[in-house]
Design a protein around this motif. Structure first.
Motif, PDB file in Angstrom:
ATOM      1  N   ASN A 221     113.580  25.697   1.435  1.00 57.67           N
ATOM      2  CA  ASN A 221     112.444  24.900   1.848  1.00 57.67           C
ATOM      3  C   ASN A 221     111.241  25.542   1.191  1.00 57.67           C
ATOM      4  OD1 ASN A 221     110.013  24.570   3.679  1.00 57.67           O
ATOM      5  ND2 ASN A 221     111.452  23.144   4.638  1.00 57.67           N
ATOM      6  N   ILE A 222     110.295  24.728   0.677  1.00 62.57           N
ATOM      7  CA  ILE A 222     109.238  25.340  -0.155  1.00 62.57           C
ATOM      8  C   ILE A 222     108.387  26.340   0.607  1.00 62.57           C
ATOM      9  CG2 ILE A 222     109.138  23.450  -1.814  1.00 62.57           C
ATOM     10  CD1 ILE A 222     106.473  22.622  -0.514  1.00 62.57           C
ATOM     11  N   ALA A 223     108.385  26.277   1.927  1.00 59.73           N
ATOM     12  CA  ALA A 223     107.532  27.202   2.680  1.00 59.73           C
ATOM     13  C   ALA A 223     108.337  28.207   3.496  1.00 59.73           C
ATOM     14  CB  ALA A 223     106.596  26.410   3.585  1.00 59.73           C
ATOM     15  N   SER A 224     109.629  28.313   3.269  1.00 60.40           N
ATOM     16  CA  SER A 224     110.419  29.244   4.088  1.00 60.40           C
ATOM     17  C   SER A 224     110.048  30.681   3.743  1.00 60.40           C
ATOM     18  CB  SER A 224     111.907  29.027   3.837  1.00 60.40           C
ATOM     19  OG  SER A 224     112.262  29.546   2.574  1.00 60.40           O
ATOM     20  N   PRO A 225     110.183  31.583   4.717  1.00 61.91           N
ATOM     21  CA  PRO A 225     109.873  32.995   4.430  1.00 61.91           C
ATOM     22  C   PRO A 225     110.661  33.538   3.241  1.00 61.91           C
ATOM     23  CG  PRO A 225     110.066  32.656   6.791  1.00 61.91           C
ATOM     24  CD  PRO A 225     110.467  31.357   6.147  1.00 61.91           C
ATOM     25  N   VAL A 226     111.905  33.113   3.064  1.00 64.69           N
ATOM     26  CA  VAL A 226     112.666  33.613   1.912  1.00 64.69           C
ATOM     27  C   VAL A 226     112.002  33.158   0.614  1.00 64.69           C
ATOM     28  CG1 VAL A 226     114.845  33.378   0.639  1.00 64.69           C
ATOM     29  CG2 VAL A 226     114.873  33.885   3.092  1.00 64.69           C
ATOM     30  N   MET A 227     111.560  31.908   0.571  1.00 65.77           N
ATOM     31  CA  MET A 227     110.881  31.425  -0.635  1.00 65.77           C
ATOM     32  C   MET A 227     109.549  32.141  -0.820  1.00 65.77           C
ATOM     33  SD  MET A 227     112.657  29.451  -2.303  1.00 65.77           S
ATOM     34  CE  MET A 227     114.320  29.122  -1.835  1.00 65.77           C
ATOM     35  N   GLU A 228     108.926  32.528   0.273  1.00 73.13           N
ATOM     36  CA  GLU A 228     107.654  33.250   0.145  1.00 73.13           C
ATOM     37  C   GLU A 228     107.868  34.673  -0.366  1.00 73.13           C
ATOM     38  OE1 GLU A 228     105.588  32.410   3.820  1.00 73.13           O
ATOM     39  OE2 GLU A 228     105.000  30.430   3.056  1.00 73.13           O
ATOM     40  N   VAL A 229     108.994  35.280   0.014  1.00 71.78           N
ATOM     41  CA  VAL A 229     109.314  36.608  -0.544  1.00 71.78           C
ATOM     42  C   VAL A 229     109.555  36.490  -2.051  1.00 71.78           C
ATOM     43  CG1 VAL A 229     111.085  38.425  -0.564  1.00 71.78           C
ATOM     44  CG2 VAL A 229     110.185  37.589   1.611  1.00 71.78           C
ATOM     45  N   HIS A 230     110.107  35.346  -2.442  1.00 72.18           N
ATOM     46  CA  HIS A 230     110.389  35.128  -3.866  1.00 72.18           C
ATOM     47  C   HIS A 230     109.228  34.404  -4.571  1.00 72.18           C
ATOM     48  CE1 HIS A 230     114.642  36.540  -3.979  1.00 72.18           C
ATOM     49  NE2 HIS A 230     114.398  36.508  -2.685  1.00 72.18           N
ATOM     50  N   GLN A 231     108.047  34.644  -4.080  1.00 72.20           N
ATOM     51  CA  GLN A 231     106.801  34.167  -4.705  1.00 72.20           C
ATOM     52  C   GLN A 231     105.787  35.280  -4.479  1.00 72.20           C
ATOM     53  OE1 GLN A 231     104.147  33.123  -6.464  1.00 72.20           O
ATOM     54  NE2 GLN A 231     104.679  30.960  -6.170  1.00 72.20           N
ATOM     55  N   LYS A 232     105.370  35.948  -5.531  1.00 75.43           N
ATOM     56  CA  LYS A 232     104.537  37.144  -5.366  1.00 75.43           C
ATOM     57  C   LYS A 232     103.066  36.908  -5.606  1.00 75.43           C
ATOM     58  CE  LYS A 232     107.822  39.893  -4.222  1.00 75.43           C
ATOM     59  NZ  LYS A 232     107.909  40.192  -2.784  1.00 75.43           N
TER      60      LYS A 232
ATOM     61  N   LYS B  86     111.335  14.161  -3.131  1.00 79.88           N
ATOM     62  CA  LYS B  86     111.983  13.754  -1.874  1.00 79.88           C
ATOM     63  C   LYS B  86     112.704  14.900  -1.167  1.00 79.88           C
ATOM     64  CE  LYS B  86     116.045  12.078  -4.358  1.00 79.88           C
ATOM     65  NZ  LYS B  86     116.660  10.912  -4.958  1.00 79.88           N
ATOM     66  N   ASP B  87     113.076  15.966  -1.875  1.00 76.28           N
ATOM     67  CA  ASP B  87     113.765  17.075  -1.215  1.00 76.28           C
ATOM     68  C   ASP B  87     113.572  18.364  -2.023  1.00 76.28           C
ATOM     69  OD1 ASP B  87     115.390  16.800  -3.419  1.00 76.28           O
ATOM     70  OD2 ASP B  87     117.089  15.955  -2.325  1.00 76.28           O
ATOM     71  N   PHE B  88     114.121  19.433  -1.515  1.00 78.47           N
ATOM     72  CA  PHE B  88     113.863  20.728  -2.135  1.00 78.47           C
ATOM     73  C   PHE B  88     114.351  20.831  -3.585  1.00 78.47           C
ATOM     74  CE2 PHE B  88     114.960  25.055  -3.231  1.00 78.47           C
ATOM     75  CZ  PHE B  88     113.726  25.671  -3.084  1.00 78.47           C
ATOM     76  N   PRO B  89     115.611  20.464  -3.890  1.00 78.92           N
ATOM     77  CA  PRO B  89     116.048  20.600  -5.285  1.00 78.92           C
ATOM     78  C   PRO B  89     115.177  19.790  -6.252  1.00 78.92           C
ATOM     79  CG  PRO B  89     117.935  20.195  -3.867  1.00 78.92           C
ATOM     80  CD  PRO B  89     116.714  20.003  -3.025  1.00 78.92           C
ATOM     81  N   ASN B  90     114.697  18.647  -5.795  1.00 79.64           N
ATOM     82  CA  ASN B  90     113.818  17.858  -6.653  1.00 79.64           C
ATOM     83  C   ASN B  90     112.421  18.449  -6.750  1.00 79.64           C
ATOM     84  OD1 ASN B  90     115.197  15.450  -7.833  1.00 79.64           O
ATOM     85  ND2 ASN B  90     115.860  15.285  -5.680  1.00 79.64           N
ATOM     86  N   PHE B  91     112.033  19.169  -5.723  1.00 80.75           N
ATOM     87  CA  PHE B  91     110.762  19.891  -5.799  1.00 80.75           C
ATOM     88  C   PHE B  91     110.857  20.969  -6.885  1.00 80.75           C
ATOM     89  CE2 PHE B  91     108.058  23.455  -4.737  1.00 80.75           C
ATOM     90  CZ  PHE B  91     106.831  22.854  -4.501  1.00 80.75           C
ATOM     91  N   VAL B  92     111.982  21.674  -6.908  1.00 80.00           N
ATOM     92  CA  VAL B  92     112.196  22.714  -7.933  1.00 80.00           C
ATOM     93  C   VAL B  92     112.103  22.068  -9.322  1.00 80.00           C
ATOM     94  CG1 VAL B  92     113.896  24.301  -8.916  1.00 80.00           C
ATOM     95  CG2 VAL B  92     113.545  24.204  -6.425  1.00 80.00           C
TER      96      VAL B  92
END
Ligand code: BMA
Length: 814
Positions: free
Chosen positions: A534-545, A565-571
């Protein structure tokens, strides 16, 4: 029994630390974190939120121990340790006696250990001191406040001569690793050893070249030393009277008609080997014959910044290089060379080795020589305020001397630059804002030390004081002033300006500009569980410096696109958006040639799986932008550049060839159902190494709801296509593209993907479930078009599944 002349101390050492099990071990060359992970003491630092769990490692001292045997017959004579990459603050003992204390991972250390060796079993131990504690000790000794970079969650990194990004960066995991890398050997000094080999080139007006091979020998006792020189089979033997200590010897070679070394895309990469052999030692230097100049002539806009190689000005197209991995043990020459090869495959001819990382090992530059990748080499200082006490400067001077002597023979290295963004850093910290005089003088002491040491080591090297810099002893704002010197243009990413804003500056040479995207779905699957995707999940935030980085990506998407429409498409869309941003900049700046003579994207690679400005994923797969870069860096291409008032779309031809190039182009308007309507055609020429305008298309000739598209062919055999949207993509009322794909597997393990489209399909991207390279990607198809793509998997036995995305499908729930 043959005489032992060296003992490779690589292999398994025992590893101990306070509070840890006594049976740990580490493979050398290698780093402590990777050893602990292999033993299950720590989890994979790159997975999920594990970074936080492994922070304790850098707060401890680690002791590495091993034994080795020496025969009594070998004991006589002089022995030394050969260590060229110790990370970083270490104490080394042989049989309990201290032989070295060191604190600079960018220096080579060769302590004499003869008197400590024993017949039979010997023990060597290396204490790697906690970089945090060691850094604090230096910090406490400073006469005034010297804060560390805001990029670094682990403190005091700027106090140590160790990669700045080890302490965390706006794309790096913060680990402050420790280890023994590179050469780790015990070597016997026969008569002498080779300390340095430098090769200088003197080019004569008649085209012949004299090579001066300057060898520094080191001996304990004076002797007569037989030395064999060999230049690609031309052999010379001389006897040299060597003194105790260092002796410098020159040997000259004449090359009547040299084959020249050229940057990739401009000619061949001819290379010669220079071998120097003495009893018990040998060195080889790979040499490319070329001249290089940095042109900084004054002109109306300010002053130029252009590289001239072998008399020809070369437009530099490339990306910034950061270390290949956050952890040394995960690197290999093969993996690194594949990344460099990807740069060349995308029509790049330069990398900038950024100053917050490391001077790379010899094989790295050998690879750049072979690939034709020019190297902009920073000295290793970045974004920090640094100490300027004499002991620190002395250490720096030795480092600079060693690195310039080690590397300056490489044809690939075209410029040595004092640092990355230290002038800017003067205005980033409270203390230096309040007292710029003090910090500017302190900076200049450091910068001057580097310059003087570099010139003393080799007066032929080209020096540029800092990146970015408006010029010599000019401490102006090269982030915004575009008239002179090199520029770091960050206003679009860091200041949230629009993509069009790239067209408000005319850099002479843009050595940094970047836009972030998420790392590919394949890698996201490797470091996260589904629930965290999820674009705002803590794991994604750790992987964004980069603070606010995920918001910037999402916010920009709101500006230009409909939300995916969803996370993979956001990527996916984040990568398309990244490519679009950088394409806007590169196309405009290339069209300014020769006013602008370089575009070096921030950044080529990643050190771990993270959202970043890189065009390659960690591991080397191509993100969308790398496929786009291959196109926008083509030597001949046409680009759509909207005129300032928006009334027209100017089509620029850019020609990096030495020949006049003729271009023929067909222009269409494309409606949302994918139908093409011919608009106009044009034929034009572009002089060698120049840019010109092919045609100007009135903006009102493109009906509302349509976009402009084109095909072109050029007299050099190249061809291409492109599209231009006036306004934003979110305004397009896209229709289902009716994309279909037929996949077949070939006998060699590669896959053929036949794509066809019923309507308009923009930014069609194929993603594979395994690693590999597509022959092309990020394509446009109009109604009834088809295209066949090949996918070559990294592992030819692996089965691949493909997901195909395009702009319509990514933002529309079916
Ligand atoms: C530049 C670089 C790096 C940094 C990048 C992105 O200034 O020199 O320090 O990672 O910007 O912010």
């Amino acid at each position: 029994m043959p005489e032992t002349t060296q003992i490779d101390l690589g292999g398994v050492w025992s590893l101990t630390s306070e509070g840890q099990s006594p049976d740990l071990s580490i493979t050398i060359p290698g780093d402590v974190h990777s050893a602990l992970q292999a033993l299950g003491v720590i989890p994979d630092p790159y997975f999920g939120k594990n970074e936080a769990q492994v922070q304790w490692v850098a707060h401890q001292d680690w002791k590495l121990t091993r034994t080795f045997q020496l025969d009594i017959a070998d004991l006589a004579g002089s022995w030394y340790l050969d260590l060229d990459f110790i990370d970083t603050v270490a104490t080394i003992r042989v049989n309990g006696e201290m032989v070295l204390e060191c604190d600079n991972c960018f220096r080579r250390y060769r302590p004499d250990v003869s008197k400590y060796l024993l017949a039979g079993d010997n023990t060597i131990d290396v204490i790697l001191h906690s970089p945090v504690r060691a850094g604090k000790e230096v910090y406490d000794r400073q006469p005034f406040e010297i804060p560390w970079s805001k990029n670094c969650p682990i403190p005091y990194g700027n106090m140590l001569r160790k990669p700045a990004c080890d302490f965390g960066w706006d794309w790096n995991i913060a680990l402050a690793p420790m280890g023994l890398y590179g050469t780790v050997k015990l070597r016997k000094l026969d008569l002498a050893r080779i300390e340095h080999v430098m090769v200088k080139q003197m080019h004569r007006p008649n085209g012949s070249v004299e090579l001066d091979v300057a060898v520094t020998f080191f001996a304990v006792n004076p002797c007569v030393l037989p030395v064999d020189f060999d230049l690609d089979g031309e052999k010379v033997r001389i006897d040299v009277n060597v003194n105790a200590g260092e002796t410098l010897v020159h040997q000259r070679f004449e090359i009547e008609q040299p084959r020249l070394w050229w940057p990739a895309g401009s000619g061949e990469q001819a290379l010669y080997n220079v071998d120097v052999t003495i009893p018990g030692d040998h060195a080889r230097r790979q040499v490319g014959i070329r001249t290089v100049e940095l042109l900084t002539d004054k002109d109306e806009a300010g002053s130029r910044f252009a590289f001239r190689v072998n008399g020809r000005e070369i437009f530099c197209k490339g990306a910034n290089w950061i270390p290949a991995d956050a952890l040394f043990s995960r690197t290999s020459p093969e993996k690194t060379e594949a990344l460099l090869k990807s740069a060349v495959d995308a029509n790049m001819n330069m990398i900038r080795i950024w100053g917050g990382g490391t001077y790379e090992q010899d094989w790295f530059y050998d690879a750049c020589d072979r690939l034709g990748l020019m190297v902009w080499q920073d000295f290793m200082f970045a974004c920090n305020l640094y100490p300027s006490l004499p002991d620190y400067l002395d250490n720096v001077a030795i480092e600079v001397d060693y690195q310039v002597r080690r590397l300056s023979h490489h044809a690939s290295i075209v410029v040595w630059c004092g640092d990355n963004e230290l002038v800017g850093a003067l205005s980033w910290y409270e203390c230096s804002k309040k007292d710029r005089d003090r910090y500017l003088v302190s900076y200049d002491r450091l910068n001057r030390t580097i310059e003087v040491a570099a010139m003393k080591a080799n007066s032929d090297v080209l020096w540029w004081p800092s990146s970015p810099s408006c010029g010599y002893l000019n401490f102006g704002d090269a982030w915004h002033a575009d008239g002179s010197g090199d520029m770091h243009f960050w206003s679009v990413w860091h200041e949230n300006e629009s993509f069009d804003h790239y067209r408000t500056v005319k850099p002479r040479f843009c050595s940094e500009f970047g836009f972030q995207s998420y790392t590919s779905n394949l890698l996201v699957d490797g470091f996260s569980d589904r629930k965290d995707q999820n674009i705002a999940s803590p794991v994604m935030e750790v992987h964004q410096k980069n603070v606010g980085g995920n918001e910037r990506i999402a916010g920009t998407m709101f500006r230009y696109f409909r939300f995916p429409k969803d996370f993979p498409n956001f990527v996916y869309l984040s990568q398309i958006q990244q490519g679009l941003a950088i394409k806007t900049a590169v196309e405009y700046w290339r069209s300014l040639k020769p006013h602008c003579m370089g575009t070096i994207i921030w950044q080529l690679n990643d050190t771990w799986p993270v959202a970043s400005w890189a065009s390659l994923d960690y591991g080397g797969n191509w993100k969308a932008m790398h496929y786009q870069a291959r196109r926008f860096f083509e030597p001949v291409n046409i680009f759509a550049i909207p005129s300032g008032d928006g009334s027209a779309i100017d089509i620029a031809i850019v020609n990096d060839r030495v020949t006049l190039t003729e271009v023929t182009a067909e222009f269409f308007t494309v409606s949302m159902d994918g139908r093409r309507t011919p608009l106009t055609s044009a034929r034009g020429t572009c002089r060698p190494d120049a840019s010109s305008t092919l045609i100007s298309i009135p903006a009102d000739s493109i009906p509302e709801g349509s976009l402009l598209a084109w095909f072109f062919t050029a007299s050099d055999g190249s061809s291409g296509r492109g599209h231009h949207v006036t306004g934003t993509y979110k305004q397009l009322e896209l229709e289902p593209s009716g994309l279909s794909a037929r996949t077949t597997r070939r006998a060699d393990g590669s896959h053929e993907i036949a794509l066809s489209s019923k309507a308009l399909a923009l930014f069609v991207m194929i993603e594979a479930s395994i690693e590999g390279r597509f022959s092309d990607n990020v394509l446009d198809l109009t109604a009834g078009e088809s295209q066949t793509i090949t996918f070559v998997p990294a592992d030819s036995a692996a089965e691949a599944e493909f997901t195909i995305r395009d702009l319509y499908s990514c933002q529309t729930a079916e």
